[in-house]
Write a protein that holds these residues in place. Structure first.
Motif, PDB file in Angstrom:
ATOM      1  N   TYR A 343       0.868  -1.184   0.000  1.00  0.00           N
ATOM      2  CA  TYR A 343       0.000   0.000   0.000  1.00  0.00           C
ATOM      3  C   TYR A 343       0.898   1.225   0.000  1.00  0.00           C
ATOM      4  O   TYR A 343       1.825   1.336   0.812  1.00  0.00           O
ATOM      5  CB  TYR A 343      -0.909   0.015   1.220  1.00  0.00           C
ATOM      6  N   SER A 344       0.636   2.164  -0.880  1.00  0.00           N
ATOM      7  CA  SER A 344       1.425   3.386  -0.989  1.00  0.00           C
ATOM      8  C   SER A 344       0.775   4.481  -0.147  1.00  0.00           C
ATOM      9  O   SER A 344      -0.268   5.030  -0.525  1.00  0.00           O
ATOM     10  CB  SER A 344       1.520   3.824  -2.453  1.00  0.00           C
ATOM     11  N   TRP A 345       1.372   4.781   0.996  1.00  0.00           N
ATOM     12  CA  TRP A 345       0.815   5.778   1.911  1.00  0.00           C
ATOM     13  C   TRP A 345       1.018   7.173   1.341  1.00  0.00           C
ATOM     14  O   TRP A 345       2.134   7.579   1.011  1.00  0.00           O
ATOM     15  CB  TRP A 345       1.470   5.683   3.283  1.00  0.00           C
ATOM     16  N   ALA A 346      -0.067   7.924   1.250  1.00  0.00           N
ATOM     17  CA  ALA A 346      -0.003   9.276   0.690  1.00  0.00           C
ATOM     18  C   ALA A 346       0.225  10.345   1.757  1.00  0.00           C
ATOM     19  O   ALA A 346       0.685  11.450   1.453  1.00  0.00           O
ATOM     20  CB  ALA A 346      -1.296   9.577  -0.072  1.00  0.00           C
ATOM     21  N   HIS A 347      -0.091  10.032   3.017  1.00  0.00           N
ATOM     22  CA  HIS A 347      -0.006  11.038   4.077  1.00  0.00           C
ATOM     23  C   HIS A 347       0.694  10.422   5.288  1.00  0.00           C
ATOM     24  O   HIS A 347       0.145  10.371   6.393  1.00  0.00           O
ATOM     25  CB  HIS A 347      -1.400  11.549   4.441  1.00  0.00           C
ATOM     26  N   ASP A 348       1.924   9.998   5.043  1.00  0.00           N
ATOM     27  CA  ASP A 348       2.651   9.216   6.041  1.00  0.00           C
ATOM     28  C   ASP A 348       3.397  10.075   7.053  1.00  0.00           C
ATOM     29  O   ASP A 348       4.061   9.546   7.940  1.00  0.00           O
ATOM     30  CB  ASP A 348       3.637   8.283   5.333  1.00  0.00           C
ATOM     31  N   ASN A 349       3.307  11.382   6.916  1.00  0.00           N
ATOM     32  CA  ASN A 349       4.034  12.259   7.841  1.00  0.00           C
ATOM     33  C   ASN A 349       3.160  12.773   8.981  1.00  0.00           C
ATOM     34  O   ASN A 349       3.560  13.655   9.731  1.00  0.00           O
ATOM     35  CB  ASN A 349       4.635  13.454   7.077  1.00  0.00           C
ATOM     36  N   PHE A 350       1.958  12.224   9.110  1.00  0.00           N
ATOM     37  CA  PHE A 350       1.046  12.693  10.152  1.00  0.00           C
ATOM     38  C   PHE A 350       1.532  12.270  11.535  1.00  0.00           C
ATOM     39  O   PHE A 350       1.942  11.130  11.742  1.00  0.00           O
ATOM     40  CB  PHE A 350      -0.366  12.152   9.920  1.00  0.00           C
ATOM     41  N   LYS A 351       1.472  13.194  12.483  1.00  0.00           N
ATOM     42  CA  LYS A 351       1.767  12.906  13.884  1.00  0.00           C
ATOM     43  C   LYS A 351       0.788  13.685  14.755  1.00  0.00           C
ATOM     44  O   LYS A 351       0.376  14.785  14.417  1.00  0.00           O
ATOM     45  CB  LYS A 351       3.201  13.314  14.261  1.00  0.00           C
ATOM     46  N   ARG A 428      -6.550   2.675   3.603  1.00  0.00           N
ATOM     47  CA  ARG A 428      -7.034   3.854   2.887  1.00  0.00           C
ATOM     48  C   ARG A 428      -7.867   4.742   3.817  1.00  0.00           C
ATOM     49  O   ARG A 428      -7.780   5.971   3.754  1.00  0.00           O
ATOM     50  CB  ARG A 428      -7.862   3.434   1.668  1.00  0.00           C
ATOM     51  N   PHE A 429      -8.664   4.117   4.677  1.00  0.00           N
ATOM     52  CA  PHE A 429      -9.433   4.894   5.653  1.00  0.00           C
ATOM     53  C   PHE A 429      -8.490   5.699   6.548  1.00  0.00           C
ATOM     54  O   PHE A 429      -8.698   6.904   6.783  1.00  0.00           O
ATOM     55  CB  PHE A 429     -10.300   3.962   6.504  1.00  0.00           C
ATOM     56  N   ILE A 430      -7.454   5.048   7.051  1.00  0.00           N
ATOM     57  CA  ILE A 430      -6.495   5.723   7.935  1.00  0.00           C
ATOM     58  C   ILE A 430      -5.764   6.830   7.181  1.00  0.00           C
ATOM     59  O   ILE A 430      -5.570   7.942   7.704  1.00  0.00           O
ATOM     60  CB  ILE A 430      -5.517   4.683   8.516  1.00  0.00           C
ATOM     61  N   ASP A 431      -5.370   6.558   5.941  1.00  0.00           N
ATOM     62  CA  ASP A 431      -4.705   7.562   5.103  1.00  0.00           C
ATOM     63  C   ASP A 431      -5.603   8.776   4.881  1.00  0.00           C
ATOM     64  O   ASP A 431      -5.156   9.927   4.947  1.00  0.00           O
ATOM     65  CB  ASP A 431      -4.343   6.925   3.761  1.00  0.00           C
ATOM     66  N   GLU A 432      -6.884   8.529   4.615  1.00  0.00           N
ATOM     67  CA  GLU A 432      -7.831   9.623   4.393  1.00  0.00           C
ATOM     68  C   GLU A 432      -8.052  10.437   5.671  1.00  0.00           C
ATOM     69  O   GLU A 432      -8.257  11.651   5.615  1.00  0.00           O
ATOM     70  CB  GLU A 432      -9.168   9.072   3.885  1.00  0.00           C
ATOM     71  N   HIS A 511      -0.229   2.022  10.536  1.00  0.00           N
ATOM     72  CA  HIS A 511       0.136   3.429  10.771  1.00  0.00           C
ATOM     73  C   HIS A 511      -0.887   4.141  11.659  1.00  0.00           C
ATOM     74  O   HIS A 511      -1.154   5.338  11.462  1.00  0.00           O
ATOM     75  CB  HIS A 511       0.305   4.165   9.437  1.00  0.00           C
ATOM     76  N   ILE A 512      -1.437   3.418  12.602  1.00  0.00           N
ATOM     77  CA  ILE A 512      -2.390   4.046  13.521  1.00  0.00           C
ATOM     78  C   ILE A 512      -1.630   4.882  14.550  1.00  0.00           C
ATOM     79  O   ILE A 512      -0.405   4.774  14.690  1.00  0.00           O
ATOM     80  CB  ILE A 512      -3.294   3.002  14.212  1.00  0.00           C
ATOM     81  N   ASP A 513      -2.373   5.686  15.290  1.00  0.00           N
ATOM     82  CA  ASP A 513      -1.771   6.704  16.149  1.00  0.00           C
ATOM     83  C   ASP A 513      -1.936   6.414  17.634  1.00  0.00           C
ATOM     84  O   ASP A 513      -1.604   7.262  18.463  1.00  0.00           O
ATOM     85  CB  ASP A 513      -2.382   8.061  15.816  1.00  0.00           C
TER      86      ASP A 513
END
Length: 809
Positions: A343-351, A428-432, A511-513
């Protein structure tokens, strides 16, 4: 704690209760019922002699024989209803005199597993419909053979489990009926002698990818006393045509030092998904008696296949091409794939920027949209973004029993439940969410697991239907009074290692928080099934710190929230460590905001939402909320029990709830909203056996002015927390008056916040007389309307005023 609407076949033989009441019915009663039945559901006459029947299930009663039914022959099954008339029209057997459709709920028991259940408990399929052949007698034929009817293929059949129900879910007999079956095709395989050999270094429990063509499977199997329980173990799967054989493709080695069965499989295709199971056996000590055998899935599998549940998942939620059940499988099947789908993460810099200022939205995917899945939830993310929440807490999504559940009945922890979507859809849900600045938290359930869990099944006490004394993962009886299902022993290194590995996996893979831990009060060994265990517990603190440290080692910004409800001092120690605990704003966990929402000052203090004085919690240590999934909605109570206009007038009721919100969300520290609270959702949670049932959707609420006004108040308050975060930070000055005497007129409820030159005041009038309030000279704006204010302000009953020293943006 929760109770769950889950249908489970008990692995026990039980003798049906027998009672006779035919003399309770007069001939006219019988004639009346027969006439009505013929009008509604015509009787199909059958030549069965009713005198041959006993209450409950009867097999081929026309033939006087002691032979067992054969799996390769057809089988007639009759159900005969008897029972006494009880008070108020109730009957001992609900089917007595019943004239509508009845359905057989059945399954095959083989090799330690229930399987091949043709339909879900609530599914009225024609195949399972029983025909009424005489008054109080129903019949079904399993044909052309028992094996064909269940579609069990070459799987040996030991027993059938039978129960009959009406269309509205009433059981014809309380206990399941179990029938032994003769099966000429029963596996005659003779296990080889055990092979003792150390496994290669570097392997861990579960599925180990060695290279593009090689996988090593490792199953830990030492009981609580440190002994190997099973005498042999095999692996069966797509890679060996699901056959047990005494060769390197099936028979597993045993490493006595590691306590593990293991096998290395080579020559595999890297892009193929393989389904497989472990087959374990314990040799019988009695000559001629069958071995105790068990087929189980790998507890570390990232995807399961389940014939009894998967077929009911909609194609749009999880394509059937990705959940094909192997014809030779039995029960729950595990899978692996050497080259997993990327899966190609589009918003992987979220913190998460500030965990102490989180605004969390507790969300149950099943009840959030029409489709009840991830794709439906994605379509509503713009709605949640406008609301202003900064985190979504998904109620449990790790594999649970069935497809219709709150999720607190977990089975496989590394696999996410297919009832909500594919692995790619979860990502995709998490990425969105991350795209919109929204964190995603998983609600995880490590206090307990169901009997379908592999660790539970490995050492199982069939007689008492619970985990066995020698089970190294579970307590036989819970060590606290709040347990459901089977209680994990968190002092066990096996459990601790499993949980920590699972936490790290979920962060790395999805990639959950962070996490919300269910019922952490139960992570103790210092009580029994009748103990409250709310007192200070150093060992429980150590366990939770260990889990938190594991999370931090992977993602230092990740949060850990606990449903704890223990001694204040213990929760404060957790807060000092960085862990947060659920906190409801009342003294008894069930009043506070409910009382104020209904318009009653008695027992309505909010003070426990953030304590001060001697019991001060470390800043940010409590996640406060007004309601959660476990409780009745505030709006429902206000609608049913509200004081005067709160009960009868929607606008007044929504205004009262808005005042509640103002006195929750302007309090420093993280807060939580239970889904649709922002629209005044007012459906009842229901009685104990209804609580986890699916609830009606009311997205039309958003178009109702009074409810939309409540949504707008929520959005405005949440925006205030984001745009002026310092006012709600640790260095701000906070004070409030929110006791029962602070209610209306000259003694309203108030909140005051100051940070440098910024000030905020909230004045609440929860009912009764009009409130006149003199503002501090620094308060210049009505934040909710944007109007300039000064001097005295008036707050009408069921309303609030929020003033600021700064102009609203």
């Amino acid at each position: 704690m929760k109770k769950y609407l889950i249908y489970i076949l008990l692995l026990l033989f039980t003798a049906p209760y027998i009672s006779s009441c035919s003399d309770e019915w007069t001939d006219s009663d019988k004639l009346s019922l027969l006439t009505k039945a013929e009008e509604e559901e015509p009787i199909v006459e059958d030549d069965i002699d009713i005198s041959l029947l006993k209450f409950g299930f009867n097999l081929n009663p026309k033939a006087e024989t002691n032979e067992l039914p054969n799996a390769d022959e057809a089988l007639d099954i009759y159900f005969y209803a008897e029972g006494k008339e009880l008070a108020e029209g109730e009957k001992e057997c609900p089917l007595l005199g019943y004239q509508e459709a009845c359905y057989l709920h059945a399954g095959v028991y083989s090799e330690g597993t229930w399987m091949y259940v043709p339909a879900a408990w609530t599914e009225d399929t024609e195949k399972c419909k029983m025909v009424r052949v005489k008054e109080n007698v129903w019949k079904i034929t399993l044909s052309p053979t028992i094996r064909d009817w269940f579609g069990s293929g070459s799987t040996p059949i030991e027993q059938l489990g039978l129960i009959i129900r009406t269309t509205d879910g009433k059981k014809g007999i309380e206990e399941d009926t179990f029938v032994d079956i003769e099966d000429d095709k029963y596996n005659s395989f003779t296990p080889g002698e055990i092979k003792l050999e150390s496994m290669p270094s570097g392997l861990q429990h579960g599925i180990n990818i060695i290279d593009n063509h090689t996988v090593a499977l490792v199953l830990y199997e030492k009981d609580k006393d440190g002994n190997r329980y099973y005498d042999y173990a095999y692996v069966m799967g797509d890679f060996n045509n699901w056959k047990r054989s005494n060769d390197e493709n099936s028979q597993m080695y045993y490493d006595e030092s590691a306590g593990c069965w293991w096998i290395t499989l080579s020559g595999l295709e890297p892009t193929k998904e393989y389904a497989f199971q472990y087959y374990l056996g314990k040799k019988s000590s009695v000559e001629g008696e069958k071995d105790t055998e068990l087929r189980i899935a790998d507890p570390y599998t990232e995807k399961i296949l389940d014939a009894s549940s998967d077929s009911y998942i909609p194609e749009s939620t999880y394509p059937s091409s990705q959940r094909i059940y192997p014809t030779k499988g039995a029960g729950v099947v595990s899978t692996f794939k050497i080259q997993k789908d990327s899966y190609s993460w589009a918003h992987d810099n979220f913190k998460i920027a500030d965990k102490n200022n989180l605004m969390i939205y507790e969300l149950l995917l099943r009840d959030f949209t029409e489709t009840g899945d991830l794709q439906g939830a994605i379509q509503k993310l713009d709605y949640l973004e406008r609301l202003g929440i900064t985190a979504i807490e998904l109620m449990p999504v790790q594999e649970f029993e069935g497809n219709d559940s709150w999720g607190y009945n977990p089975t496989f922890y590394f696999a996410l439940d297919k009832a909500y979507g594919t692995s790619e859809m979860y990502k995709r849900f998490i990425d969105e969410c991350h795209k919109r600045g929204i964190a995603v938290l998983f609600d995880v359930v490590y206090n307990h697991a169901t009997g379908s869990n592999t660790f539970a099944r490995l050492y199982w006490d069939s007689k008492n239907n619970r985990t066995a004394e020698n089970n190294p993962w579970f307590n036989v009886e819970a060590r606290h009074a709040f347990n459901v299902f089977h209680d994990f022993n968190h002092e066990s290194p096996l459990v601790r290692d499993f949980v920590k590995r699972n936490l790290k996996y979920l962060i790395n893979e999805y990639h959950i928080d962070g996490f919300r831990f269910d019922l952490t009060k139960g992570f103790t060994q210092n009580g029994n099934k009748d103990t409250d265990v709310s007192g200070y517990d150093e060992s429980r603190i150590s366990i939770l710190r260990d889990y938190y440290n594991a999370i931090q080692s992977v993602s230092p910004e990740a949060v850990m929230i606990c449903e704890h409800w223990t001694d204040w001092a213990e929760e404060n120690v957790l807060a000092l460590a960085g862990i947060q605990c659920w906190r409801k704003g009342s003294n008894t966990h069930d009043e506070g905001y409910y009382q104020s929402g209904m318009g009653y000052s008695e027992r309505s203090s909010f003070s426990n939402l953030i304590q001060s004085g001697g019991n001060s919690i470390h800043f940010g240590g409590w996640v406060g909320f007004m309601e959660s999934h476990d409780e009745e909605r505030v709006a429902y109570k206000a609608q049913v029990y509200g004081n005067e206009k709160i009960k009868t007038d929607l606008t007044t009721r929504m205004n009262q709830l808005a005042a509640n919100a103002a006195f929750c969300f302007t309090v420093p520290g993280p807060k939580m909203i239970w889904q649709f609270g922002e629209l005044g959702y007012d459906e009842t949670l229901g009685e104990e056996d209804e609580k986890t049932a699916k609830k009606p959707l009311h997205w039309e609420y958003y178009d109702e002015p009074a409810r939309k006004s409540l949504y707008d108040v929520y959005a405005k308050l949440l925006d205030l927390r984001k745009t002026h975060a310092n006012l709600f930070g640790q260095n701000a000055t906070f004070s409030w008056k929110v006791e029962t005497a602070d209610w209306t007129g000259n003694t309203p409820r108030t909140i005051s916040l100051k940070y440098n030159d910024k000030e905020l005041v909230v004045v609440g009038n929860f009912g009764g007389d009009t409130t006149n309030y003199s503002l501090d000279s620094n308060i210049k704006y009505n934040y909710m309307t944007g109007d300039e204010v000064s001097g005295n302000i008036t707050v009408e009953p069921h309303n609030f005023f929020l003033g600021t020293s700064f102009r609203p943006e």
